[in-house]
Design a protein around this motif. Sequence first.
Motif, PDB file in Angstrom:
ATOM      1  N   LEU A  61      10.329 -11.730 -33.346  1.00  0.00           N
ATOM      2  CA  LEU A  61      10.660 -12.644 -34.445  1.00  0.00           C
ATOM      3  C   LEU A  61      12.139 -12.560 -34.797  1.00  0.00           C
ATOM      4  O   LEU A  61      12.781 -13.582 -35.071  1.00  0.00           O
ATOM      5  CB  LEU A  61       9.786 -12.339 -35.659  1.00  0.00           C
ATOM      6  CG  LEU A  61       8.290 -12.551 -35.434  1.00  0.00           C
ATOM      7  CD1 LEU A  61       7.505 -12.136 -36.665  1.00  0.00           C
ATOM      8  CD2 LEU A  61       7.992 -13.987 -35.073  1.00  0.00           C
ATOM      9  N   THR A  62      12.701 -11.358 -34.767  1.00  0.00           N
ATOM     10  CA  THR A  62      14.132 -11.189 -35.020  1.00  0.00           C
ATOM     11  C   THR A  62      14.936 -11.920 -33.962  1.00  0.00           C
ATOM     12  O   THR A  62      15.935 -12.589 -34.263  1.00  0.00           O
ATOM     13  CB  THR A  62      14.497  -9.697 -35.039  1.00  0.00           C
ATOM     14  OG1 THR A  62      13.761  -9.051 -36.082  1.00  0.00           O
ATOM     15  CG2 THR A  62      15.988  -9.484 -35.257  1.00  0.00           C
ATOM     16  N   ALA A  63      14.501 -11.829 -32.709  1.00  0.00           N
ATOM     17  CA  ALA A  63      15.193 -12.516 -31.614  1.00  0.00           C
ATOM     18  C   ALA A  63      15.208 -14.021 -31.845  1.00  0.00           C
ATOM     19  O   ALA A  63      16.221 -14.686 -31.599  1.00  0.00           O
ATOM     20  CB  ALA A  63      14.528 -12.183 -30.275  1.00  0.00           C
ATOM     21  N   LEU A  64      14.103 -14.579 -32.309  1.00  0.00           N
ATOM     22  CA  LEU A  64      14.069 -16.018 -32.598  1.00  0.00           C
ATOM     23  C   LEU A  64      15.054 -16.369 -33.711  1.00  0.00           C
ATOM     24  O   LEU A  64      15.772 -17.367 -33.619  1.00  0.00           O
ATOM     25  CB  LEU A  64      12.652 -16.461 -32.966  1.00  0.00           C
ATOM     26  CG  LEU A  64      11.678 -16.545 -31.806  1.00  0.00           C
ATOM     27  CD1 LEU A  64      10.255 -16.752 -32.309  1.00  0.00           C
ATOM     28  CD2 LEU A  64      12.076 -17.643 -30.839  1.00  0.00           C
ATOM     29  N   CYS A  65      15.102 -15.549 -34.739  1.00  0.00           N
ATOM     30  CA  CYS A  65      16.062 -15.791 -35.824  1.00  0.00           C
ATOM     31  C   CYS A  65      17.489 -15.771 -35.296  1.00  0.00           C
ATOM     32  O   CYS A  65      18.297 -16.652 -35.615  1.00  0.00           O
ATOM     33  CB  CYS A  65      15.898 -14.742 -36.920  1.00  0.00           C
ATOM     34  SG  CYS A  65      14.356 -14.867 -37.843  1.00  0.00           S
ATOM     35  N   VAL A  66      17.805 -14.786 -34.464  1.00  0.00           N
ATOM     36  CA  VAL A  66      19.146 -14.667 -33.894  1.00  0.00           C
ATOM     37  C   VAL A  66      19.449 -15.857 -32.982  1.00  0.00           C
ATOM     38  O   VAL A  66      20.545 -16.418 -33.014  1.00  0.00           O
ATOM     39  CB  VAL A  66      19.295 -13.326 -33.144  1.00  0.00           C
ATOM     40  CG1 VAL A  66      20.556 -13.292 -32.304  1.00  0.00           C
ATOM     41  CG2 VAL A  66      19.286 -12.167 -34.141  1.00  0.00           C
ATOM     42  N   ALA A  67      18.490 -16.256 -32.169  1.00  0.00           N
ATOM     43  CA  ALA A  67      18.698 -17.384 -31.251  1.00  0.00           C
ATOM     44  C   ALA A  67      19.060 -18.653 -32.012  1.00  0.00           C
ATOM     45  O   ALA A  67      19.910 -19.424 -31.571  1.00  0.00           O
ATOM     46  CB  ALA A  67      17.443 -17.624 -30.413  1.00  0.00           C
ATOM     47  N   PHE A  68      18.445 -18.846 -33.167  1.00  0.00           N
ATOM     48  CA  PHE A  68      18.675 -20.057 -33.936  1.00  0.00           C
ATOM     49  C   PHE A  68      19.816 -19.917 -34.948  1.00  0.00           C
ATOM     50  O   PHE A  68      19.966 -20.743 -35.829  1.00  0.00           O
ATOM     51  CB  PHE A  68      17.387 -20.520 -34.610  1.00  0.00           C
ATOM     52  CG  PHE A  68      16.405 -21.099 -33.631  1.00  0.00           C
ATOM     53  CD1 PHE A  68      16.620 -22.343 -33.061  1.00  0.00           C
ATOM     54  CD2 PHE A  68      15.282 -20.380 -33.252  1.00  0.00           C
ATOM     55  CE1 PHE A  68      15.733 -22.874 -32.137  1.00  0.00           C
ATOM     56  CE2 PHE A  68      14.386 -20.905 -32.324  1.00  0.00           C
ATOM     57  CZ  PHE A  68      14.612 -22.144 -31.765  1.00  0.00           C
ATOM     58  N   GLY A  69      20.616 -18.845 -34.806  1.00  0.00           N
ATOM     59  CA  GLY A  69      21.856 -18.755 -35.567  1.00  0.00           C
ATOM     60  C   GLY A  69      21.880 -17.840 -36.764  1.00  0.00           C
ATOM     61  O   GLY A  69      22.891 -17.799 -37.471  1.00  0.00           O
ATOM     62  N   CYS A  70      20.832 -17.107 -37.010  1.00  0.00           N
ATOM     63  CA  CYS A  70      20.820 -16.198 -38.157  1.00  0.00           C
ATOM     64  C   CYS A  70      21.863 -15.099 -37.969  1.00  0.00           C
ATOM     65  O   CYS A  70      22.053 -14.601 -36.863  1.00  0.00           O
ATOM     66  CB  CYS A  70      19.423 -15.586 -38.298  1.00  0.00           C
ATOM     67  SG  CYS A  70      19.215 -14.573 -39.767  1.00  0.00           S
ATOM     68  N   ARG A  71      22.534 -14.713 -39.021  1.00  0.00           N
ATOM     69  CA  ARG A  71      23.475 -13.595 -38.972  1.00  0.00           C
ATOM     70  C   ARG A  71      22.692 -12.289 -38.912  1.00  0.00           C
ATOM     71  O   ARG A  71      21.602 -12.177 -39.475  1.00  0.00           O
ATOM     72  CB  ARG A  71      24.368 -13.591 -40.203  1.00  0.00           C
ATOM     73  CG  ARG A  71      25.292 -14.772 -40.253  1.00  0.00           C
ATOM     74  CD  ARG A  71      26.091 -14.752 -41.528  1.00  0.00           C
ATOM     75  NE  ARG A  71      26.973 -15.898 -41.550  1.00  0.00           N
ATOM     76  CZ  ARG A  71      28.205 -15.840 -41.994  1.00  0.00           C
ATOM     77  NH1 ARG A  71      28.687 -14.721 -42.464  1.00  0.00           N
ATOM     78  NH2 ARG A  71      28.946 -16.918 -41.975  1.00  0.00           N
ATOM     79  N   ALA A  72      23.257 -11.313 -38.258  1.00  0.00           N
ATOM     80  CA  ALA A  72      22.590 -10.021 -38.089  1.00  0.00           C
ATOM     81  C   ALA A  72      22.184  -9.418 -39.431  1.00  0.00           C
ATOM     82  O   ALA A  72      21.064  -8.936 -39.592  1.00  0.00           O
ATOM     83  CB  ALA A  72      23.490  -9.059 -37.314  1.00  0.00           C
ATOM     84  N   LYS A  73      23.086  -9.453 -40.404  1.00  0.00           N
ATOM     85  CA  LYS A  73      22.795  -8.854 -41.714  1.00  0.00           C
ATOM     86  C   LYS A  73      21.602  -9.530 -42.385  1.00  0.00           C
ATOM     87  O   LYS A  73      20.837  -8.892 -43.099  1.00  0.00           O
ATOM     88  CB  LYS A  73      24.015  -8.930 -42.624  1.00  0.00           C
ATOM     89  CG  LYS A  73      25.120  -7.994 -42.209  1.00  0.00           C
ATOM     90  CD  LYS A  73      26.311  -8.104 -43.136  1.00  0.00           C
ATOM     91  CE  LYS A  73      27.421  -7.189 -42.655  1.00  0.00           C
ATOM     92  NZ  LYS A  73      28.607  -7.267 -43.485  1.00  0.00           N
ATOM     93  N   ASN A  74      21.428 -10.830 -42.148  1.00  0.00           N
ATOM     94  CA  ASN A  74      20.328 -11.556 -42.778  1.00  0.00           C
ATOM     95  C   ASN A  74      18.965 -11.192 -42.202  1.00  0.00           C
ATOM     96  O   ASN A  74      17.939 -11.488 -42.809  1.00  0.00           O
ATOM     97  CB  ASN A  74      20.553 -13.061 -42.680  1.00  0.00           C
ATOM     98  CG  ASN A  74      21.721 -13.520 -43.519  1.00  0.00           C
ATOM     99  OD1 ASN A  74      22.232 -12.779 -44.349  1.00  0.00           O
ATOM    100  ND2 ASN A  74      22.167 -14.739 -43.295  1.00  0.00           N
TER     101      ASN A  74
END
Length: 138
Positions: A61-74
């Motif tokens: 789920l974290t990988a999906l967030c990162v793929a779609f542009g989420c910042r690491a801290k978020n």
Amino acid sequence: MCHSFCLPPAKEEREPAMAAAGTISRVCLENFMCHSSLQIELGSHVNFITGQNGSGKSAILTALCVAFGCRAKNTQRAASLKDFIKTGCSYAAVIVDINNHGEDAFKPELYGSLIILERRINESSSSTVLKDQHGNMT
């Protein structure tokens, strides 16, 4: 070992099920958090990710967030994107296949029936590219 294991499926395997445009059909992780190489094919309806504690479900789920542009801290899992790179490896990659057909398709003449989103992270930078159904950058 830190090398690419996630090869794109053959062209005939890339034809997505008749799921709505914008739905995810495949997730591939390379050297991302605890995953050296993981490929998940998703169905066109409800999908479940199950496993024991510490097996990497949240990493997907974290990988999906990162793929779609989420910042690491978020993500509340890392201070910077490079922290997602598996220990001992020089890069991480998240590849997401997104269905793209039907009346809600995004530029189907350019991407075809599948959009491939690829986010690559290394020690000093990250990049995101969109590819068409054949894996060609657009």
